[in-house]
Design a protein around this motif. Structure first.
Motif, PDB file in Angstrom:
ATOM      1  N   HIS A  35     119.795  -7.333  -9.925  1.00  0.00           N
ATOM      2  CA  HIS A  35     120.199  -7.653  -8.560  1.00  0.00           C
ATOM      3  C   HIS A  35     119.303  -7.018  -7.508  1.00  0.00           C
ATOM      4  O   HIS A  35     119.089  -7.604  -6.438  1.00  0.00           O
ATOM      5  CB  HIS A  35     121.641  -7.194  -8.333  1.00  0.00           C
ATOM      6  CG  HIS A  35     122.656  -8.057  -9.004  1.00  0.00           C
ATOM      7  ND1 HIS A  35     123.171  -9.200  -8.428  1.00  0.00           N
ATOM      8  CD2 HIS A  35     123.235  -7.957 -10.226  1.00  0.00           C
ATOM      9  CE1 HIS A  35     124.037  -9.756  -9.252  1.00  0.00           C
ATOM     10  NE2 HIS A  35     124.099  -9.030 -10.349  1.00  0.00           N
ATOM     11  N   TYR A  36     118.772  -5.823  -7.797  1.00  0.00           N
ATOM     12  CA  TYR A  36     118.072  -5.084  -6.747  1.00  0.00           C
ATOM     13  C   TYR A  36     116.699  -4.565  -7.146  1.00  0.00           C
ATOM     14  O   TYR A  36     116.039  -3.902  -6.346  1.00  0.00           O
ATOM     15  CB  TYR A  36     118.930  -3.897  -6.294  1.00  0.00           C
ATOM     16  CG  TYR A  36     120.304  -4.292  -5.836  1.00  0.00           C
ATOM     17  CD1 TYR A  36     120.483  -5.131  -4.736  1.00  0.00           C
ATOM     18  CD2 TYR A  36     121.439  -3.845  -6.501  1.00  0.00           C
ATOM     19  CE1 TYR A  36     121.747  -5.507  -4.312  1.00  0.00           C
ATOM     20  CE2 TYR A  36     122.711  -4.210  -6.086  1.00  0.00           C
ATOM     21  CZ  TYR A  36     122.858  -5.038  -4.996  1.00  0.00           C
ATOM     22  OH  TYR A  36     124.107  -5.411  -4.579  1.00  0.00           O
ATOM     23  N   LYS A  42     117.077 -11.014  -7.066  1.00  0.00           N
ATOM     24  CA  LYS A  42     117.301 -10.319  -5.804  1.00  0.00           C
ATOM     25  C   LYS A  42     116.657 -11.020  -4.618  1.00  0.00           C
ATOM     26  O   LYS A  42     116.771 -10.554  -3.487  1.00  0.00           O
ATOM     27  CB  LYS A  42     116.744  -8.892  -5.876  1.00  0.00           C
ATOM     28  CG  LYS A  42     115.233  -8.792  -5.676  1.00  0.00           C
ATOM     29  CD  LYS A  42     114.811  -7.378  -5.368  1.00  0.00           C
ATOM     30  CE  LYS A  42     113.323  -7.311  -5.059  1.00  0.00           C
ATOM     31  NZ  LYS A  42     112.913  -8.090  -3.918  1.00  0.00           N
ATOM     32  N   LYS A  80     118.764 -11.433  -1.619  1.00  0.00           N
ATOM     33  CA  LYS A  80     119.540 -10.270  -1.182  1.00  0.00           C
ATOM     34  C   LYS A  80     118.648  -9.398  -0.303  1.00  0.00           C
ATOM     35  O   LYS A  80     117.703  -8.788  -0.776  1.00  0.00           O
ATOM     36  CB  LYS A  80     120.044  -9.484  -2.385  1.00  0.00           C
ATOM     37  CG  LYS A  80     120.972 -10.276  -3.321  1.00  0.00           C
ATOM     38  CD  LYS A  80     121.398  -9.414  -4.484  1.00  0.00           C
ATOM     39  CE  LYS A  80     122.374 -10.154  -5.392  1.00  0.00           C
ATOM     40  NZ  LYS A  80     121.736 -11.222  -6.126  1.00  0.00           N
ATOM     41  N   LEU A 106     124.379  -3.225  -0.525  1.00  0.00           N
ATOM     42  CA  LEU A 106     125.647  -2.781   0.047  1.00  0.00           C
ATOM     43  C   LEU A 106     126.514  -2.145  -1.032  1.00  0.00           C
ATOM     44  O   LEU A 106     126.570  -2.630  -2.173  1.00  0.00           O
ATOM     45  CB  LEU A 106     126.392  -3.964   0.675  1.00  0.00           C
ATOM     46  CG  LEU A 106     125.600  -4.747   1.739  1.00  0.00           C
ATOM     47  CD1 LEU A 106     126.432  -5.917   2.244  1.00  0.00           C
ATOM     48  CD2 LEU A 106     125.188  -3.834   2.886  1.00  0.00           C
ATOM     49  N   GLN A 147     129.715  -2.055  -1.432  1.00  0.00           N
ATOM     50  CA  GLN A 147     130.776  -2.910  -1.983  1.00  0.00           C
ATOM     51  C   GLN A 147     130.229  -3.903  -3.005  1.00  0.00           C
ATOM     52  O   GLN A 147     130.903  -4.233  -3.983  1.00  0.00           O
ATOM     53  CB  GLN A 147     131.526  -3.651  -0.865  1.00  0.00           C
ATOM     54  CG  GLN A 147     130.682  -4.576  -0.017  1.00  0.00           C
ATOM     55  CD  GLN A 147     130.215  -3.898   1.252  1.00  0.00           C
ATOM     56  OE1 GLN A 147     129.969  -2.686   1.242  1.00  0.00           O
ATOM     57  NE2 GLN A 147     130.117  -4.657   2.337  1.00  0.00           N
ATOM     58  N   ASP A 148     128.992  -4.363  -2.785  1.00  0.00           N
ATOM     59  CA  ASP A 148     128.377  -5.270  -3.765  1.00  0.00           C
ATOM     60  C   ASP A 148     128.043  -4.533  -5.056  1.00  0.00           C
ATOM     61  O   ASP A 148     128.228  -5.056  -6.163  1.00  0.00           O
ATOM     62  CB  ASP A 148     127.119  -5.895  -3.176  1.00  0.00           C
ATOM     63  CG  ASP A 148     127.422  -6.828  -2.017  1.00  0.00           C
ATOM     64  OD1 ASP A 148     128.568  -7.296  -1.920  1.00  0.00           O
ATOM     65  OD2 ASP A 148     126.506  -7.081  -1.197  1.00  0.00           O
ATOM     66  N   TYR A 167     129.549  -1.915  -6.184  1.00  0.00           N
ATOM     67  CA  TYR A 167     130.825  -1.653  -6.849  1.00  0.00           C
ATOM     68  C   TYR A 167     131.280  -2.878  -7.658  1.00  0.00           C
ATOM     69  O   TYR A 167     131.718  -2.750  -8.801  1.00  0.00           O
ATOM     70  CB  TYR A 167     131.871  -1.280  -5.806  1.00  0.00           C
ATOM     71  CG  TYR A 167     133.227  -0.945  -6.379  1.00  0.00           C
ATOM     72  CD1 TYR A 167     133.507   0.328  -6.860  1.00  0.00           C
ATOM     73  CD2 TYR A 167     134.233  -1.913  -6.452  1.00  0.00           C
ATOM     74  CE1 TYR A 167     134.751   0.629  -7.397  1.00  0.00           C
ATOM     75  CE2 TYR A 167     135.471  -1.624  -6.982  1.00  0.00           C
ATOM     76  CZ  TYR A 167     135.725  -0.345  -7.457  1.00  0.00           C
ATOM     77  OH  TYR A 167     136.953  -0.057  -7.999  1.00  0.00           O
ATOM     78  N   GLY A 168     131.164  -4.050  -7.060  1.00  0.00           N
ATOM     79  CA  GLY A 168     131.556  -5.269  -7.771  1.00  0.00           C
ATOM     80  C   GLY A 168     130.721  -5.501  -9.015  1.00  0.00           C
ATOM     81  O   GLY A 168     131.233  -5.927 -10.067  1.00  0.00           O
ATOM     82  N   ILE A 169     129.408  -5.232  -8.925  1.00  0.00           N
ATOM     83  CA  ILE A 169     128.521  -5.408 -10.080  1.00  0.00           C
ATOM     84  C   ILE A 169     128.911  -4.448 -11.199  1.00  0.00           C
ATOM     85  O   ILE A 169     128.971  -4.830 -12.382  1.00  0.00           O
ATOM     86  CB  ILE A 169     127.060  -5.184  -9.657  1.00  0.00           C
ATOM     87  CG1 ILE A 169     126.609  -6.288  -8.699  1.00  0.00           C
ATOM     88  CG2 ILE A 169     126.140  -5.139 -10.869  1.00  0.00           C
ATOM     89  CD1 ILE A 169     125.278  -6.005  -8.021  1.00  0.00           C
ATOM     90  N   GLU A 191     119.769  -1.207   4.216  1.00  0.00           N
ATOM     91  CA  GLU A 191     119.726  -2.452   4.977  1.00  0.00           C
ATOM     92  C   GLU A 191     118.464  -2.464   5.829  1.00  0.00           C
ATOM     93  O   GLU A 191     118.166  -1.476   6.512  1.00  0.00           O
ATOM     94  CB  GLU A 191     120.961  -2.578   5.869  1.00  0.00           C
ATOM     95  CG  GLU A 191     122.267  -2.625   5.112  1.00  0.00           C
ATOM     96  CD  GLU A 191     123.450  -2.883   6.022  1.00  0.00           C
ATOM     97  OE1 GLU A 191     123.456  -3.937   6.684  1.00  0.00           O
ATOM     98  OE2 GLU A 191     124.348  -2.033   6.075  1.00  0.00           O
TER      99      GLU A 191
END
Length: 467
Positions: A400-401, A408, A411, A415, A417-418, A420-422, A444
């Motif tokens: 993702h990053y 990515k 993206k 973040l 929250q993102d 955490y979801g992953i 960011e």
């Protein structure tokens, strides 16, 4: 009324009107025949509906149906692009040795690579040259009839691997070969233009099409058509310091190995991407930039790009805080593609060729790289090993990053929250336990030039996992 019930009653009405079947109405035998025909009719209707679904590109499932719809729109799927890097050539002999451009080299995994330039190496010295993962193939056709829009198709085994192609046509049976150029949809051509167009058939075959004598010249009868193909395996990786051998030749005195990783290739677009692009193809011309959508134009031409930013004079002056007359009518471009040297010249050349607005200027600014560290303090389930959890976390976050991850590319920020979801989707943490996450660095982007990505080495070091 239910169609099954309606069909059941209609069958009984027809049978009741027949003198020979009237007495069997309501019997177990005729009831079985009725139900059998009802099921067959239902299956037939389902097949009809399924075929109707295949007739529309937006609902089709079969690749051949999607390709047929794309061909109707004159859409051609994006070609594969080869992996690139550097080759180290060392002359271990006592005499001068040469390596010619486009000499086929083979790796231990049986892939073909080719140097882009010829190189001469003095005794005992080492030279580094550009290397690309392609192989060459030539196919020939004979013009057996002169007709408008004459077509030739390549074999399926080549079509999905074509990176580039050049077309040569002889002037008659014994005439001299000359190169014909590609002209998309025969735009700006006449009856003497030596041009061809490409098309992609629903049979998964790339083809060439010649003109009709009004837009594009028709090849003469018995002419020979030679198509030189550059074929690639697309998304491949060859690590540094890997040996290469000269194919079908003696490499006496020359030691060849990769100086860098050979990466950055891309396969042809997948079926779903092809469907989406073909659906919107009528809205744009791939040789033009519509509504100043430079991003789409650049990504279409250079699919290896993972991060891209484009902005104008107003945004540039807001970023720098300086009003400069040089910014007037200037489009600023910044992009990143792993392993792709000379990206600035390549992208700017594409824009200057494709954009017909003489008042627009283009300027390149390198990305402002902003690596950041993701710190995680997690409590694992007892049945999950720490080393296995570490690899799962790094693999998921890297997809993702990571700087070189294709996932990515859309993206722009990292973040919490993102993240955490992953992590929770991995199902490796103790249920109900807290999962503190922090990000050290720029998560960011503060301006359009900043390319935010995860520092994988630092993130691995910042992992704190326990039971």
């Amino acid at each position: 009324m239910n169609h099954k019930l309606q069909g059941y009653r209609l069958f009984n009405e027809i049978a009741g009107a027949d003198p020979e079947l009237r007495d069997l109405v309501g019997s177990q035998f005729l009831d079985g025949v009725n139900r059998f025909l009802n099921l067959n009719t239902e299956a037939l209707l389902q097949n009809v509906e399924r075929e109707r679904q295949e007739s529309r590109m937006s609902t089709a499932l079969d690749r051949s149906s999607i390709l047929a719809g794309a061909e109707d729109r004159l859409y051609i799927q994006r070609k594969a692009t080869p992996a690139t890097g550097k080759l180290r050539v060392r002359n271990a002999s006592g005499v001068v040795r040469s390596l010619l451009s486009w000499t086929p080299l083979i790796s231990d995994d049986q892939r073909i690579y080719m140097p882009i330039d010829s190189v001469t190496v003095p005794p005992g010295e080492t030279v580094v040259v550009d290397l690309v993962q392609i192989s060459k193939k030539t196919v020939t056709f004979t013009v057996t009839e002169t007709k408008p829009f004459l077509e030739f198709l390549l074999e399926q085994e080549y079509s999905a691997s074509v990176s580039e192609m050049r077309v040569f046509v002889s002037d008659g049976e014994q005439g001299e070969m000359s190169e014909w150029t590609a002209a998309r949809r025969f735009v700006n051509t006449n009856e003497e233009s030596r041009v061809y167009d490409e098309h992609y058939r629903f049979t998964d075959q790339l083809g060439i099409r010649f003109g009709n004598g009004i837009y594009g010249k028709i090849p003469a009868l018995h002419s020979q058509v030679k198509v030189e193909l550059s074929l690639t395996d697309g998304d491949t990786t060859l690590l540094p310091n890997q040996p290469l051998a000269i194919l079908d030749q003696s490499a006496e005195g020359l030691e060849l190995e990769t100086a860098t990783s050979i990466t950055g290739g891309q396969p042809v677009e997948d079926t779903e991407t092809l469907r989406r692009n073909a659906l919107y193809y009528f809205l744009y011309d791939e040789d033009q930039v519509w509504e100043r959508d430079f991003k789409f134009f650049i990504r279409r031409k250079h699919p290896a790009i993972l991060w891209l930013a484009v902005w104008g004079e107003q945004e540039q002056e807001q970023m720098t805080g300086v009003v400069d007359a040089k910014n007037i009518n200037t489009i600023f471009v910044s992009a990143y593609a792993p392993g792709m040297e000379g990206l600035d010249a390549t992208v700017l050349g594409t824009l200057r060729t494709g954009v017909k607005d003489v008042n627009t200027k283009f300027a390149w600014l390198p990305p402002d790289e902003q690596p950041c560290t993701i710190a995680i303090n997690g409590k694992l389930r007892r049945d999950i090993g720490i080393s296995d959890a570490t690899e799962k976390i790094m693999d998921a976050l890297g997809r993702h990053y990571g700087k070189d991850s294709r996932d990515k590319q859309h993206k722009s920020a990292i973040l919490i929250q993102d993240v955490y979801g992953i992590l929770m989707a991995l199902n490796i943490f103790e249920p109900g336990a807290s999962l503190p996450i922090s990000i050290d660095g720029t998560a960011e982007p503060q301006n359009l030039r900043q390319m935010v990505f995860m520092n994988e080495a630092e993130t691995r070091s910042a992992l704190s996992l326990s039971y």
